[in-house]
Design an enzyme around this catalytic site. Structure first.
Site, mmCIF file in Angstrom:
data_model
loop_
_atom_site.group_PDB
_atom_site.id
_atom_site.type_symbol
_atom_site.label_atom_id
_atom_site.label_comp_id
_atom_site.label_asym_id
_atom_site.label_seq_id
_atom_site.Cartn_x
_atom_site.Cartn_y
_atom_site.Cartn_z
ATOM 1 N N HIS A 51 0.903 -1.050 0.044
ATOM 2 C CA HIS A 51 0.090 0.042 0.039
ATOM 3 C C HIS A 51 0.872 1.029 0.031
ATOM 4 O O HIS A 51 0.951 1.942 1.126
ATOM 5 C CB HIS A 51 -0.884 0.006 1.402
ATOM 6 C CG HIS A 51 -2.148 0.891 1.047
ATOM 7 N ND1 HIS A 51 -2.160 2.329 1.579
ATOM 8 C CD2 HIS A 51 -3.249 0.621 0.605
ATOM 9 C CE1 HIS A 51 -3.048 2.746 1.286
ATOM 10 N NE2 HIS A 51 -4.013 2.042 0.928
ATOM 11 N N ILE A 57 1.661 4.881 1.439
ATOM 12 C CA ILE A 57 0.690 5.638 2.009
ATOM 13 C C ILE A 57 0.135 4.817 3.205
ATOM 14 O O ILE A 57 -0.612 3.652 2.820
ATOM 15 C CB ILE A 57 -0.353 6.162 1.270
ATOM 16 C CG1 ILE A 57 0.245 7.119 -0.113
ATOM 17 C CG2 ILE A 57 -1.501 6.886 1.865
ATOM 18 C CD1 ILE A 57 -0.737 7.592 -1.111
ATOM 19 N N GLY A 60 -5.835 4.634 5.551
ATOM 20 C CA GLY A 60 -6.678 5.264 6.398
ATOM 21 C C GLY A 60 -7.267 4.733 7.332
ATOM 22 O O GLY A 60 -7.339 5.059 8.567
ATOM 23 N N VAL A 61 -7.865 3.305 7.139
ATOM 24 C CA VAL A 61 -8.517 2.485 8.220
ATOM 25 C C VAL A 61 -7.519 2.217 9.439
ATOM 26 O O VAL A 61 -7.740 2.321 10.480
ATOM 27 C CB VAL A 61 -8.933 1.195 7.654
ATOM 28 C CG1 VAL A 61 -10.165 1.286 6.831
ATOM 29 C CG2 VAL A 61 -7.776 0.234 6.995
ATOM 30 N N GLU A 65 -7.635 3.166 13.283
ATOM 31 C CA GLU A 65 -7.220 2.068 14.258
ATOM 32 C C GLU A 65 -6.338 2.735 15.086
ATOM 33 O O GLU A 65 -6.289 2.507 16.561
ATOM 34 C CB GLU A 65 -6.738 1.028 13.557
ATOM 35 C CG GLU A 65 -6.051 0.000 14.295
ATOM 36 C CD GLU A 65 -7.229 -0.707 15.354
ATOM 37 O OE1 GLU A 65 -6.838 -1.192 16.634
ATOM 38 O OE2 GLU A 65 -8.469 -0.960 14.924
#
Length: 146
Positions: A51, A57, A60-61, A65
């Site tokens: 990723h 990057i 986002g999750v 978290e």
């Protein structure tokens, strides 16, 4: 930044372990009100392998978290002693927004404010920043108990 909870204390308060522990240090703490924690983002993070290989990057999750884990420390330290061993589980996220990408070399500052602490649930507002700029924000709902 002054350390309030070091990594050993964080490990005492959260069930997460490598590679899923996303909080390195707590720098501010106000019981039942607020926490500020940090996550040093490095190229060695396992998720950067995919990723994205040519443009790493932080997902986002995982930023959300990390907010949740910082919030977990806030909640565990705000509960009465007889409830401090209870597992805290996410119930939902509201108003999640991602503003800027987080990349290796960034220091992610996680700021959470407790909005409502009830008998078995908690609601928090979280903001993640890099160099003073908001990169993500969310409201987090979690349950705890037997």
């Amino acid at each position: 930044m002054e350390t309030v909870f070091d990594i050993k204390s964080i490990l005492d308060h959260l069930p997460h372990r490598y590679p899923f522990l996303l909080v390195d240090r707590v720098v501010e703490f106000e019981k039942s009100k607020r926490i500020v924690a940090l996550k040093n983002v490095t190229i060695n993070e396992p998720f950067f392998q995919g990723h994205f290989p040519n443009m790493p990057i932080m997902p986002g999750v995982l930023i959300v978290e990390a907010m949740g884990q910082a919030g977990g420390v806030l909640v565990t330290q705000s509960l009465p002693p007889e409830k401090q061993g209870n597992l805290i589980l996410f119930m939902g996220f509201d108003k999640v927004r991602f503003r800027k990408p987080v990349v290796p070399g960034d220091q992610l500052i996680l700021e959470l404010d407790m909005l409502n602490l009830r008998t078995r649930a908690v609601k928090m507002a979280g903001v993640a920043k890099v160099d003073g700029n908001v990169v993500a924000e969310a409201q987090l709902l979690a349950a705890y108990g037997d």
